[in-house]
Motif scaffolding. Structure first.
Motif, PDB file in Angstrom:
ATOM      1  N   ASP A   3      -0.493   8.194   0.931  1.00 10.40           N
ATOM      2  CA  ASP A   3       0.974   8.285   0.935  1.00 10.40           C
ATOM      3  C   ASP A   3       1.507   8.510   2.348  1.00 10.40           C
ATOM      4  OD1 ASP A   3       0.991   7.937  -1.767  1.00 10.40           O
ATOM      5  OD2 ASP A   3       1.265  10.058  -2.266  1.00 10.40           O
ATOM      6  N   GLN A   4       0.832   9.375   3.092  1.00 15.26           N
ATOM      7  CA  GLN A   4       1.261   9.651   4.465  1.00 15.26           C
ATOM      8  C   GLN A   4       1.110   8.412   5.341  1.00 15.26           C
ATOM      9  OE1 GLN A   4      -1.321  13.009   5.191  1.00 15.26           O
ATOM     10  NE2 GLN A   4       0.332  14.496   4.884  1.00 15.26           N
ATOM     11  N   LEU A   5       0.028   7.672   5.128  1.00  7.11           N
ATOM     12  CA  LEU A   5      -0.201   6.469   5.934  1.00  7.11           C
ATOM     13  C   LEU A   5       0.829   5.398   5.607  1.00  7.11           C
ATOM     14  CD1 LEU A   5      -1.946   5.231   8.089  1.00  7.11           C
ATOM     15  CD2 LEU A   5      -3.551   4.474   6.331  1.00  7.11           C
ATOM     16  N   VAL A   6       1.138   5.240   4.340  1.00  4.73           N
ATOM     17  CA  VAL A   6       2.162   4.267   3.933  1.00  4.73           C
ATOM     18  C   VAL A   6       3.518   4.636   4.536  1.00  4.73           C
ATOM     19  CG1 VAL A   6       3.516   3.402   1.980  1.00  4.73           C
ATOM     20  CG2 VAL A   6       1.025   3.550   1.801  1.00  4.73           C
ATOM     21  N   ALA A   7       3.849   5.929   4.471  1.00 10.32           N
ATOM     22  CA  ALA A   7       5.125   6.397   5.033  1.00 10.32           C
ATOM     23  C   ALA A   7       5.169   6.156   6.538  1.00 10.32           C
ATOM     24  CB  ALA A   7       5.313   7.882   4.727  1.00 10.32           C
ATOM     25  N   ALA A   8       4.038   6.383   7.213  1.00  6.93           N
ATOM     26  CA  ALA A   8       3.973   6.177   8.665  1.00  6.93           C
ATOM     27  C   ALA A   8       4.140   4.700   9.008  1.00  6.93           C
ATOM     28  CB  ALA A   8       2.639   6.699   9.197  1.00  6.93           C
ATOM     29  N   ILE A   9       3.538   3.836   8.205  1.00  3.54           N
ATOM     30  CA  ILE A   9       3.662   2.384   8.425  1.00  3.54           C
ATOM     31  C   ILE A   9       5.114   1.943   8.282  1.00  3.54           C
ATOM     32  CG2 ILE A   9       3.064   0.111   7.489  1.00  3.54           C
ATOM     33  CD1 ILE A   9       0.334   1.370   6.660  1.00  3.54           C
ATOM     34  N   LYS A  10       5.750   2.384   7.222  1.00  2.38           N
ATOM     35  CA  LYS A  10       7.150   2.018   6.985  1.00  2.38           C
ATOM     36  C   LYS A  10       8.065   2.602   8.064  1.00  2.38           C
ATOM     37  CE  LYS A  10       6.712   1.460   1.978  1.00  2.38           C
ATOM     38  NZ  LYS A  10       7.103   1.944   0.625  1.00  2.38           N
ATOM     39  N   GLY A  11       7.729   3.803   8.508  1.00  2.00           N
ATOM     40  CA  GLY A  11       8.538   4.442   9.548  1.00  2.00           C
ATOM     41  C   GLY A  11       8.368   3.805  10.913  1.00  2.00           C
ATOM     42  N   ALA A  12       7.288   3.024  11.071  1.00  2.00           N
ATOM     43  CA  ALA A  12       7.023   2.352  12.352  1.00  2.00           C
ATOM     44  C   ALA A  12       7.303   0.850  12.253  1.00  2.00           C
ATOM     45  CB  ALA A  12       5.574   2.587  12.771  1.00  2.00           C
ATOM     46  N   ASN A  13       8.212   0.496  11.348  1.00  2.00           N
ATOM     47  CA  ASN A  13       8.622  -0.902  11.166  1.00  2.00           C
ATOM     48  C   ASN A  13       7.463  -1.828  10.791  1.00  2.00           C
ATOM     49  OD1 ASN A  13      11.387  -0.406  11.803  1.00  2.00           O
ATOM     50  ND2 ASN A  13      10.849  -0.355  13.983  1.00  2.00           N
ATOM     51  N   GLY A  14       6.558  -1.311   9.977  1.00  2.00           N
ATOM     52  CA  GLY A  14       5.500  -2.175   9.440  1.00  2.00           C
ATOM     53  C   GLY A  14       4.155  -2.082  10.107  1.00  2.00           C
ATOM     54  N   LYS A  15       4.106  -1.482  11.304  1.00  2.00           N
ATOM     55  CA  LYS A  15       2.820  -1.358  11.999  1.00  2.00           C
ATOM     56  C   LYS A  15       2.708   0.029  12.625  1.00  2.00           C
ATOM     57  CE  LYS A  15       2.043  -6.236  13.081  1.00  2.00           C
ATOM     58  NZ  LYS A  15       1.794  -7.237  14.162  1.00  2.00           N
ATOM     59  N   TYR A  16       1.719   0.767  12.182  1.00  2.00           N
ATOM     60  CA  TYR A  16       1.526   2.139  12.670  1.00  2.00           C
ATOM     61  C   TYR A  16       0.188   2.227  13.405  1.00  2.00           C
ATOM     62  CZ  TYR A  16       0.594   7.177  12.568  1.00  2.00           C
ATOM     63  OH  TYR A  16       0.278   8.465  12.898  1.00  2.00           O
TER      64      TYR A  16
ATOM     65  N   ASP B 245      -7.778   2.941  19.523  1.00  2.00           N
ATOM     66  CA  ASP B 245      -6.643   2.799  18.604  1.00  2.00           C
ATOM     67  C   ASP B 245      -6.949   1.898  17.400  1.00  2.00           C
ATOM     68  OD1 ASP B 245      -5.078   4.410  20.171  1.00  2.00           O
ATOM     69  OD2 ASP B 245      -4.108   2.765  21.226  1.00  2.00           O
ATOM     70  N   LEU B 246      -6.316   2.239  16.283  1.00  2.00           N
ATOM     71  CA  LEU B 246      -6.327   1.421  15.075  1.00  2.00           C
ATOM     72  C   LEU B 246      -4.881   1.157  14.690  1.00  2.00           C
ATOM     73  CD1 LEU B 246      -9.002   3.127  12.764  1.00  2.00           C
ATOM     74  CD2 LEU B 246      -9.161   0.858  13.794  1.00  2.00           C
ATOM     75  N   THR B 247      -4.629   0.014  14.105  1.00  2.00           N
ATOM     76  CA  THR B 247      -3.277  -0.305  13.661  1.00  2.00           C
ATOM     77  C   THR B 247      -3.274  -0.524  12.154  1.00  2.00           C
ATOM     78  OG1 THR B 247      -2.731  -1.357  15.769  1.00  2.00           O
ATOM     79  CG2 THR B 247      -1.327  -1.877  13.901  1.00  2.00           C
ATOM     80  N   ALA B 248      -2.414   0.188  11.467  1.00  2.00           N
ATOM     81  CA  ALA B 248      -2.317   0.087  10.008  1.00  2.00           C
ATOM     82  C   ALA B 248      -1.051  -0.670   9.621  1.00  2.00           C
ATOM     83  CB  ALA B 248      -2.297   1.485   9.387  1.00  2.00           C
ATOM     84  N   SER B 249      -1.159  -1.451   8.564  1.00  2.00           N
ATOM     85  CA  SER B 249      -0.008  -2.201   8.061  1.00  2.00           C
ATOM     86  C   SER B 249      -0.162  -2.360   6.545  1.00  2.00           C
ATOM     87  CB  SER B 249       0.086  -3.572   8.732  1.00  2.00           C
ATOM     88  OG  SER B 249      -1.095  -4.318   8.498  1.00  2.00           O
ATOM     89  N   LEU B 250       0.841  -2.958   5.924  1.00  2.00           N
ATOM     90  CA  LEU B 250       0.806  -3.182   4.477  1.00  2.00           C
ATOM     91  C   LEU B 250       0.811  -4.679   4.178  1.00  2.00           C
ATOM     92  CD1 LEU B 250       3.421  -0.552   3.209  1.00  2.00           C
ATOM     93  CD2 LEU B 250       0.931  -0.433   2.957  1.00  2.00           C
ATOM     94  N   LYS B 251       0.001  -5.071   3.196  1.00  2.00           N
ATOM     95  CA  LYS B 251      -0.016  -6.459   2.750  1.00  2.00           C
ATOM     96  C   LYS B 251      -0.111  -6.458   1.231  1.00  2.00           C
ATOM     97  CE  LYS B 251      -2.424 -10.866   3.247  1.00  2.00           C
ATOM     98  NZ  LYS B 251      -3.578 -11.581   3.860  1.00  2.00           N
ATOM     99  N   ASN B 252       0.944  -6.921   0.597  1.00  2.00           N
ATOM    100  CA  ASN B 252       0.997  -6.915  -0.876  1.00  2.00           C
ATOM    101  C   ASN B 252       0.730  -5.511  -1.428  1.00  2.00           C
ATOM    102  OD1 ASN B 252       1.429  -9.728  -0.877  1.00  2.00           O
ATOM    103  ND2 ASN B 252      -0.774 -10.108  -0.803  1.00  2.00           N
ATOM    104  N   ASP B 253       1.372  -4.547  -0.812  1.00  2.00           N
ATOM    105  CA  ASP B 253       1.261  -3.142  -1.223  1.00  2.00           C
ATOM    106  C   ASP B 253      -0.133  -2.541  -1.001  1.00  2.00           C
ATOM    107  OD1 ASP B 253       3.911  -2.994  -2.005  1.00  2.00           O
ATOM    108  OD2 ASP B 253       3.453  -3.741  -4.022  1.00  2.00           O
TER     109      ASP B 253
END
Length: 212
Positions: free
Chosen positions: A146-159, A168-176
């Protein structure tokens, strides 16, 4: 004259008796104080021993549910567990702390090219590289799904966040679903999140993250 001498002798005897009584009382007081100090010290030692036993029991319980222990109980993470031991990172993941581990499954390790296979990385001469690769999968602090999803959304799709190895690692969402991109641009998906441990959380991924 005789009466005066008798009185003097009586006074001297009384004084001697009083002095003796004072000495006896002083000795009794000293003995009492010594006994009280001994009892206090013994009680302090007992409390210290009880505290140590409680701390040891707590540490034992914590280690039994640590990231290293939880991973070792998952058959799909056996290759990772062997790699962690080969790199001497099992102690770090067994002791008190706070970590997030992105754990590659056995299938993830099987996808690696031969030169990066666990058989090669597990050789003593490649221990440094193995350590760096594994550290690339560990982040200080607990990051739940949940925290990672929130961070991704708060960083305009890429955290982007930093691992314990300084990469560094970059997290994003694809089809939820959560995806991670490594330094080489490879992407992997989190297939099982929020596996709780006493010193952190595990997210199982289906590829091994690689550094440049």
């Amino acid at each position: 004259m005789k009466t005066r001498n008798i009185k003097s002798l009586a006074l001297i005897a009384f004084a001697a008796l009083a002095l003796g009584s004072c000495k006896d009382q002083a000795k009794m007081d000293a003995d009492k104080k010594a006994m009280e100090e001994k009892i206090a010290m013994e009680e302090a030692n007992v409390k210290a021993e009880e505290m140590k036993m409680k701390e040891d029991a707590k540490k034992k319980e914590m280690m039994a549910t640590s990231i290293a222990s939880v991973a070792s109980e998952n058959a799909e993470l056996s290759t990772l567990v062997s790699a962690v031991k080969a790199a001497d990172l099992d102690k770090m993941l067994s002791e008190p702390g706070s970590y997030t581990v992105f754990a590659p499954s056995n299938n993830a390790f099987e996808k690696l090219p031969k030169k990066m296979s666990i058989a090669e990385l597990g050789k003593p001469e490649n221990k440094e590289m193995l350590t760096k690769v594994l550290q690339y999968h560990v982040v200080s602090g607990v990051i739940t799904s949940d925290q990672l999803v929130a961070a991704i959304k708060g960083a305009n799709g890429k955290y982007t966040f930093t691992t314990v190895g300084g990469k560094d690692l970059t997290a994003s969402l694809k089809n939820d679903k959560m995806e991670l991109k490594d330094e080489k641009g490879n992407k992997t998906e989190v297939v099982l999140g929020n596996v709780k441990a006493s010193n952190g959380v595990i997210h199982v991924i289906n590829d091994v993250l690689l550094i440049k």
